[in-house]
Scaffold this motif. Sequence first.
Motif, PDB file in Angstrom:
ATOM      1  N   ILE A  92      33.530  98.073  67.361  1.00 49.31           N
ATOM      2  CA  ILE A  92      33.353  99.555  66.845  1.00 49.31           C
ATOM      3  C   ILE A  92      33.283  99.361  65.418  1.00 49.31           C
ATOM      4  N   SER A  93      34.453  98.674  64.818  1.00 52.61           N
ATOM      5  CA  SER A  93      34.834  98.601  63.374  1.00 52.61           C
ATOM      6  C   SER A  93      33.399  97.786  62.793  1.00 52.61           C
ATOM      7  N   LEU A  94      33.104  97.097  63.564  1.00 49.46           N
ATOM      8  CA  LEU A  94      31.647  96.013  62.863  1.00 49.46           C
ATOM      9  C   LEU A  94      30.635  96.969  62.717  1.00 49.46           C
ATOM     10  N   THR A  95      30.552  97.515  63.713  1.00 48.04           N
ATOM     11  CA  THR A  95      29.124  98.545  63.596  1.00 48.04           C
ATOM     12  C   THR A  95      29.349  99.514  62.633  1.00 48.04           C
ATOM     13  N   PHE A  96      30.655 100.125  62.427  1.00 45.38           N
ATOM     14  CA  PHE A  96      30.758 100.963  61.530  1.00 45.38           C
ATOM     15  C   PHE A  96      30.490 100.279  59.989  1.00 45.38           C
ATOM     16  N   LEU A  97      31.045  99.028  59.801  1.00 48.68           N
ATOM     17  CA  LEU A  97      30.720  98.300  58.695  1.00 48.68           C
ATOM     18  C   LEU A  97      29.323  97.983  58.366  1.00 48.68           C
ATOM     19  N   ARG A  98      28.549  97.671  59.582  1.00 50.94           N
ATOM     20  CA  ARG A  98      27.278  97.485  59.235  1.00 50.94           C
ATOM     21  C   ARG A  98      26.445  98.840  58.854  1.00 50.94           C
ATOM     22  N   PHE A  99      26.808  99.982  59.203  1.00 48.24           N
ATOM     23  CA  PHE A  99      26.098 101.086  58.708  1.00 48.24           C
ATOM     24  C   PHE A  99      26.433 101.347  57.326  1.00 48.24           C
ATOM     25  N   ILE A 100      27.923 101.149  56.915  1.00 47.10           N
ATOM     26  CA  ILE A 100      28.289 101.395  55.715  1.00 47.10           C
ATOM     27  C   ILE A 100      27.640 100.614  54.823  1.00 47.10           C
ATOM     28  N   GLY A 101      27.687  99.527  55.047  1.00 51.49           N
ATOM     29  CA  GLY A 101      27.153  98.506  54.050  1.00 51.49           C
ATOM     30  C   GLY A 101      25.414  98.614  53.971  1.00 51.49           C
ATOM     31  N   ALA A 102      25.007  98.993  55.033  1.00 45.59           N
ATOM     32  CA  ALA A 102      23.297  99.169  54.957  1.00 45.59           C
ATOM     33  C   ALA A 102      23.267 100.593  54.195  1.00 45.59           C
ATOM     34  N   ILE A 103      24.142 101.472  54.203  1.00 41.81           N
ATOM     35  CA  ILE A 103      23.881 102.575  53.395  1.00 41.81           C
ATOM     36  C   ILE A 103      23.957 102.365  51.891  1.00 41.81           C
TER      37      ILE A 103
END
Length: 298
Positions: A36-47
């Motif tokens: 879940i944290s990995l996916t959250f980081l994926r979204f934040i990084g992409a943003i």
Amino acid sequence: MNISKLRANIYVLFATFLVAGSFIASINLATVVNPISLTFLRFIGAILILLPLILSKAEYRNKVFSTIPRAMIISLFYSLYFMGMFEALKTTTALNTATLYTLVPLFTAILAFFIFKDHISFNKFIVYIVGLIGTIWVIFKADISLLINFSLNSGDYIFILGSISMCFYSISLKFLYKEGDIPIVIVFCTLIGGAIWMGLGLFIFNKSLDWNLIQGRLLYDMLYLIIGATILTVYFYQKSTVVLGPSKVMSYIYLNPVAVAILLLFIDNKAIELAVVPGIIISTIATFLLQRDKKVKV
């Protein structure tokens, strides 16, 4: 097939291989940071990567606030899939989830029939079943004993609900699309929505971030997940779904195990087992038959 449809098929094929690469990139990361944290980081990084581009053009900036409400719905279905998968994996296996995920193309076609009136002929229904068989062949590596011992548990039912959310994600991409929408803005807003939903997921499941543990080569894996498996795949799915429709786009799921096998061959020099070759051929043929126009019999 006209140029726009050909281009859309190329987009979704690229997306399929990018998603397959994410499985490989996630292997080491998943043992260090919770998914879940990995996916959250994926979204934040992409943003953060897309933010300068969005801010650089007035036409992009002006579209953000009108796009956000629809993007929140799109991203909700996308996030529910991941949350369902993470929760399901507590009580089920990766093999079970991979097997159940092959139902997504058929589920999507059935939902599209009711929502968009997309006709499913008997011949096309048979092709869906054949594609499912071919993909399961690859997943189980032609080992009939593994298939016989396959059984559902509580986690599997949770994953089925998550898979249905993925179907609605694809459908919502087309259903909520409006004339004049800018794809990159939809992607950006979807990522914002995804970050919000995954942030709530972290709170609900009481997970820590642990981003400080991503070091060394893991940084490159994370960068791939952010750019390749998040920004580009969401963009390609958005562009292709508007043209092809959700049923045809989701049918490429049958190629996921095939794409993983091909990437492992080139990246890790891991030979494709001879036993799975028939399944690869079946899945590939079924996927491309499902791309044919309705007026063409399959």
